[in-house]
Design a protein around this motif. Structure first.
Motif, short mmCIF file in Angstrom:
data_model
loop_
_atom_site.label_atom_id
_atom_site.label_comp_id
_atom_site.label_asym_id
_atom_site.label_seq_id
_atom_site.Cartn_x
_atom_site.Cartn_y
_atom_site.Cartn_z
N ILE A 1 -30.24 -45.46 11.05
CA ILE A 1 -29.80 -44.22 11.69
C ILE A 1 -29.23 -43.27 10.64
O ILE A 1 -28.53 -43.69 9.72
CB ILE A 1 -28.72 -44.52 12.76
N ASP A 2 -29.55 -41.97 10.78
CA ASP A 2 -28.89 -40.93 10.00
C ASP A 2 -27.73 -40.39 10.82
O ASP A 2 -27.87 -40.13 12.02
CB ASP A 2 -29.86 -39.78 9.69
N ASN A 3 -26.58 -40.19 10.18
CA ASN A 3 -25.44 -39.69 10.92
C ASN A 3 -25.20 -38.20 10.65
O ASN A 3 -25.92 -37.56 9.88
CB ASN A 3 -24.18 -40.53 10.64
N VAL A 4 -24.19 -37.67 11.30
CA VAL A 4 -23.92 -36.23 11.25
C VAL A 4 -23.53 -35.78 9.84
O VAL A 4 -23.63 -34.60 9.51
CB VAL A 4 -22.82 -35.86 12.27
N ASP A 5 -23.12 -36.70 8.98
CA ASP A 5 -22.77 -36.37 7.60
C ASP A 5 -23.98 -36.44 6.66
O ASP A 5 -23.82 -36.27 5.44
CB ASP A 5 -21.68 -37.32 7.09
N GLY A 6 -25.17 -36.72 7.22
CA GLY A 6 -26.36 -36.79 6.40
C GLY A 6 -26.53 -38.10 5.66
O GLY A 6 -27.30 -38.18 4.70
N LEU A 7 -25.80 -39.13 6.09
CA LEU A 7 -25.88 -40.44 5.45
C LEU A 7 -26.64 -41.41 6.34
O LEU A 7 -26.62 -41.30 7.57
CB LEU A 7 -24.47 -40.97 5.19
N THR A 8 -27.29 -42.38 5.70
CA THR A 8 -28.04 -43.40 6.43
C THR A 8 -27.27 -44.71 6.44
O THR A 8 -26.74 -45.15 5.41
CB THR A 8 -29.42 -43.64 5.77
N GLY A 9 -27.22 -45.34 7.62
CA GLY A 9 -26.63 -46.67 7.78
C GLY A 9 -27.40 -47.43 8.82
O GLY A 9 -28.47 -46.99 9.26
N TYR A 10 -26.87 -48.57 9.23
CA TYR A 10 -27.60 -49.43 10.16
C TYR A 10 -26.68 -49.90 11.28
O TYR A 10 -25.53 -50.28 11.04
CB TYR A 10 -28.19 -50.62 9.42
N VAL A 11 -27.21 -49.89 12.50
CA VAL A 11 -26.44 -50.23 13.69
C VAL A 11 -27.02 -51.48 14.33
O VAL A 11 -28.25 -51.59 14.49
CB VAL A 11 -26.43 -49.05 14.68
N ASP A 12 -26.17 -52.42 14.71
CA ASP A 12 -26.61 -53.65 15.36
C ASP A 12 -27.34 -53.31 16.65
O ASP A 12 -26.82 -52.60 17.50
CB ASP A 12 -25.40 -54.53 15.65
N ARG A 13 -28.54 -53.84 16.81
CA ARG A 13 -29.37 -53.49 17.95
C ARG A 13 -28.96 -54.21 19.23
O ARG A 13 -29.51 -53.93 20.30
CB ARG A 13 -30.84 -53.75 17.62
N THR A 14 -28.01 -55.11 19.15
CA THR A 14 -27.55 -55.83 20.35
C THR A 14 -26.15 -55.42 20.80
O THR A 14 -25.74 -55.75 21.90
CB THR A 14 -27.57 -57.35 20.12
N THR A 15 -25.40 -54.71 19.93
CA THR A 15 -24.03 -54.33 20.26
C THR A 15 -23.76 -52.84 20.05
O THR A 15 -22.79 -52.31 20.60
CB THR A 15 -23.02 -55.11 19.42
N GLY A 16 -24.56 -52.17 19.22
CA GLY A 16 -24.31 -50.78 18.89
C GLY A 16 -23.26 -50.59 17.81
O GLY A 16 -22.96 -49.45 17.43
N GLU A 17 -22.71 -51.68 17.30
CA GLU A 17 -21.70 -51.57 16.24
C GLU A 17 -22.37 -51.36 14.88
O GLU A 17 -23.51 -51.79 14.67
CB GLU A 17 -20.84 -52.84 16.20
N THR A 18 -21.65 -50.69 13.99
CA THR A 18 -22.18 -50.47 12.65
C THR A 18 -22.35 -51.81 11.94
O THR A 18 -21.38 -52.55 11.78
CB THR A 18 -21.26 -49.56 11.82
N GLY A 19 -23.58 -52.12 11.53
CA GLY A 19 -23.85 -53.38 10.86
C GLY A 19 -23.84 -53.24 9.35
O GLY A 19 -23.39 -54.12 8.63
N ILE A 20 -24.36 -52.11 8.86
CA ILE A 20 -24.38 -51.80 7.43
C ILE A 20 -23.87 -50.37 7.31
O ILE A 20 -24.41 -49.47 7.96
CB ILE A 20 -25.80 -51.93 6.84
N PRO A 21 -22.81 -50.12 6.52
CA PRO A 21 -22.14 -48.81 6.51
C PRO A 21 -23.08 -47.65 6.18
O PRO A 21 -24.13 -47.82 5.54
CB PRO A 21 -21.08 -48.98 5.41
N PHE A 22 -22.68 -46.47 6.61
CA PHE A 22 -23.43 -45.25 6.35
C PHE A 22 -23.09 -44.77 4.94
O PHE A 22 -22.17 -43.98 4.73
CB PHE A 22 -23.07 -44.19 7.39
N ILE A 23 -23.87 -45.27 3.97
CA ILE A 23 -23.56 -45.00 2.56
C ILE A 23 -24.76 -44.47 1.79
O ILE A 23 -24.61 -44.01 0.64
CB ILE A 23 -23.03 -46.26 1.85
N TYR A 24 -25.94 -44.49 2.36
CA TYR A 24 -27.15 -44.11 1.63
C TYR A 24 -27.46 -42.63 1.83
O TYR A 24 -27.39 -42.11 2.94
CB TYR A 24 -28.32 -44.98 2.05
#
Length: 209
Positions: free
Chosen positions: A136-159
């Protein structure tokens, strides 16, 4: 085994509206939509508006179960894109000269539904095979990853980079960072991208030669 699978349902059209019938030709879900698509397991994409574009992904505004009950209820300004392992839920509203556009997702395997939220500007599902969290890309223009079973951030938005291989396939993804240097005048100069290979925990894996 195939005999254990739920009986197939087939789109049927009556009086200009679409529903579903079983193999015997009996109407199982009453025709009520302008467009429908074949069932993918226990769910199907439907649309309250006519859709003539046959390109992939398919576009609709609701998802139903095998009883014809909504798993995702149609909402104003929301469209749904059908990908192999998840639906991409897109909210887009232009009113009073302002535009609001943000996204969410529905994971087919787990049934987890993340409605569109302003923090998520783009949910990336092209190539995603369900083997890891959702890019997912977030509003700050960074890419991270969200758990597909909980919606929680799985890998921080750092890319920061825009990689074509950002989605998980076979348990690995390739996000990227934009590389810039500052010249003598203090201007940022783009130097391309640095790509990383990560596993589903976000741990960087050394790229093979």
């Amino acid at each position: 085994a195939e005999e254990d699978a739920a009986p197939a349902l087939y789109p049927i059209r009556e009086n200009g509206l679409w529903g579903y019938m079983n193999r015997a030709g009996e109407v199982v879900i009453e025709p009520q939509w302008a467009t429908v698509w074949p069932f993918d397991g226990d769910m199907a994409l439907v649309s309250t508006f006519p859709v003539s574009d046959s390109s992939y992904p398919s576009y609709g505004d609701g998802v139903i179960d095998r009883n014809g009950q909504y798993l995702i209820v149609p909402q104003d300004h929301v469209t749904i894109e059908d990908y192999s392992h998840a639906y991409r839920i897109c909210f887009d509203d232009v009113s009073q000269g302002q535009s609001a556009s943000y996204e969410g997702f529905f994971d087919k395997a787990s049934g987890f539904y993340q409605p569109p939220i302003p923090e998520y500007t783009m949910v990336m599902l092209w190539g995603d095979d369900g083997s890891g969290p959702i890019a997912i890309d977030n509003v700050d223009g960074l890419t991270g990853y969200v758990d597909r079973t909980t919606g929680e951030t799985g890998i921080p938005f750092i890319y920061t980079g825009d990689s074509d291989e950002v989605c998980f396939r076979n348990g690995y993804a390739m996000p990227a960072d934009d590389l810039t240097i500052v010249d003598a005048d203090g201007h940022g100069v783009a130097m391309g991208m640095e790509t990383y290979l990560i596993d589903t925990s976000g741990k960087e894996v050394e790229l093979p030669d």
